[in-house]
Design a protein around this motif. Structure first.
Motif, mmCIF file in Angstrom:
data_model
loop_
_atom_site.group_PDB
_atom_site.id
_atom_site.type_symbol
_atom_site.label_atom_id
_atom_site.label_comp_id
_atom_site.label_asym_id
_atom_site.label_seq_id
_atom_site.Cartn_x
_atom_site.Cartn_y
_atom_site.Cartn_z
ATOM 1 N N ASP A 249 0.834 -1.209 0.000
ATOM 2 C CA ASP A 249 0.000 0.000 0.000
ATOM 3 C C ASP A 249 0.865 1.255 0.000
ATOM 4 O O ASP A 249 0.556 2.236 -0.689
ATOM 5 N N ASP A 252 2.364 1.800 -3.400
ATOM 6 C CA ASP A 252 1.311 2.285 -4.289
ATOM 7 C C ASP A 252 1.063 3.780 -4.052
ATOM 8 O O ASP A 252 0.947 4.569 -4.998
ATOM 9 N N GLU A 253 0.969 4.175 -2.779
ATOM 10 C CA GLU A 253 0.729 5.585 -2.447
ATOM 11 C C GLU A 253 1.886 6.473 -2.909
ATOM 12 O O GLU A 253 1.662 7.541 -3.491
ATOM 13 N N THR A 255 4.135 5.858 -5.223
ATOM 14 C CA THR A 255 4.213 5.897 -6.682
ATOM 15 C C THR A 255 3.182 6.858 -7.248
ATOM 16 O O THR A 255 3.471 7.653 -8.151
ATOM 17 N N THR A 256 1.964 6.782 -6.709
ATOM 18 C CA THR A 256 0.905 7.682 -7.163
ATOM 19 C C THR A 256 1.274 9.137 -6.893
ATOM 20 O O THR A 256 1.095 10.013 -7.746
#
Length: 450
Positions: A249, A252-253, A255-256
């Motif tokens: 998670d 993902d955060e 990278t976003t």
């Protein structure tokens, strides 16, 4: 995917037919992530009804996979006893993740319906800095002491393992709860039952502290291919572990967030389709204003060299080609360096090596592009002044070299200044390179054309 679509349609059909016993039986045997996805797709008025069809364990498991809006709606609607059942059956880190995003009144409702010891732990976790290792960890782990035998350790794992988030790695503590070693479950399984844990444990333990940034924890996971990572306090006492699902998670955060910054957007945690138009505009307008203002620098440079353009009007037609090529070259370099720093492959101390490498790449690409431009102009635009063609080709080669150098140095400079290197990508570096490209172009033109 096709099988899941058929299952989804079957559940909807049972709902329409009122076959709730079939629906309940099927839901409680399904993967919690799929159940959560099904709940999110239902109309608001049906979410609560279907959620109450779930068993206690499934309700807690599925709840942790739901989006924040659905979680808040359910907690607002269900009874205190149902809230207590969910919290009691959820892993602590999932509960904390929900409470970090929930409004104060829901936090109060959850805390009122938790066991005093759990409430104390939740409050402790909520006070860790946001995005720190302490805010990610869970306390559901297996800990042993070094005097324990392998057989006794296995008995303990069988007894308490069901309530732990992971049992694949066990942590060995001394009498003051300081972390002194780790022992994999596999080692315990294969060892003689009478062998002491102290003889089996690995003493060189990779760890992070509660105040370390979550990106540092993610880098440790990536470097050592871990499934779980112990978190210690300032006195080396084990206070929790971070598991791989939480790090996924985080990655993902992050990278976003980097993608948003590279596209000149203010980072946002909200889903696109659930974000109001006004907030989307707010997240974009700040950088658009900055880029517009910085873009006036290019206009000022062009205005300052107006006399050159008056003497050789043909030069003006090549400005978009030069600035575009320079921006693309700079963006390529910055993207590679930003990725390298994110993976800890490139560090500020490597700046001279990186600069040398990018200059070499720039020289090769610049010479090829300059030569290609000269050939193109000779074949397709023979009427153009030869000196103008030469000016553009030389300028293009020089611009590519400088753009590559700036593309690698600006992100490294941002890192040194404690800024996110991602801000030095895309639109921002293109704007900076445009201004530099124009200065190079007009100075070469003043020497060759006039």
């Amino acid at each position: 995917m096709e099988e899941w679509n058929e299952t989804y349609e079957q559940w909807l059909e049972w709902m329409d037919q009122g076959a709730y016993l079939n629906l309940r039986e099927d839901l409680n045997e399904e993967n919690p992530a799929n159940v959560a996805e099904f709940l999110e797709e239902l109309p608001v008025e049906k979410k609560l009804f279907v959620f109450r069809l779930l068993s206690r364990d499934m309700a807690a498991d599925a709840f942790s996979f739901l989006d924040n809006d659905t979680q808040e709606m359910l907690v607002t609607s269900i009874s205190d006893n149902e809230v207590r059942n969910i919290v009691d059956n959820m892993f602590l880190d999932d509960t904390v993740d929900f409470l970090e995003e929930a409004p104060p009144e829901l936090v109060g409702k959850v805390l009122r319906n938790t066991h005093p010891e759990t409430r104390k732990l939740i409050n402790q976790f909520l006070h860790y800095p946001e995005n720190s290792a302490g805010s990610l960890m869970t306390v559901e782990f297996v800990h042993l002491n070094e005097a324990m035998t392998a057989g006794r350790a296995m008995e303990l794992i069988r007894k308490i393992g069901l309530d732990k988030e992971t049992i694949y790695t066990c942590y060995v503590l001394d009498r003051k709860n300081r972390l002194i070693g780790v022992v994999p479950l596999r080692t315990l399984l294969l060892a003689d039952e009478k062998t002491r844990v102290g003889e089996l444990m690995e003493e060189d333990v990779i760890r992070v502290t509660t105040l370390d940034d979550q990106e540092e924890a993610a880098a440790v996971f990536r470097k050592y291919s871990l499934m779980a990572l112990p978190v210690v306090d300032g006195e080396e006492r084990l206070v929790g572990i971070i598991t791989i699902d939480d790090i996924v998670d985080v990655i993902d955060e992050e990278t976003t967030e980097d993608m948003e910054k590279m596209a000149a957007l203010l980072p946002s945690d909200d889903e696109y389709l659930k974000t109001p138009v006004t907030k989307l505009a707010k997240n974009r307008i700040v950088w658009l204003c900055v880029l517009m203002i910085s873009g006036t620098l290019s206009s000022m440079i062009i205005g300052g060299y107006q006399s050159i353009l008056d003497e050789a009007v043909q030069l003006a037609t090549f400005i978009p080609v030069l600035t575009g090529t320079g921006g693309n070259a700079g963006s390529q370099a910055s993207a590679m360096i930003i990725r390298g720093m994110a993976l800890d492959e490139v560090r500020p101390r490597d700046s001279l090596r990186v600069l040398g490498k990018e200059i070499q790449v720039g020289l090769i690409c610049g010479m090829l592009l300059g030569t290609l431009n000269m050939v193109k102009q000779t074949i397709f635009s023979p009427a153009t002044n030869v000196m103008v063609d030469l000016t553009v080709s030389i300028s293009m080669g020089a611009v590519v070299v400088v753009a590559k150098a700036m593309g690698c140095l600006l992100p490294i400079g941002a890192k040194v200044c404690k800024l996110d290197p991602a801000i030095m990508a895309g639109p921002l570096i293109t704007t900076v390179v445009d201004a530099v490209a124009l200065l190079i172009f007009f100075n070469i033109a003043s020497s060759l054309v006039l």
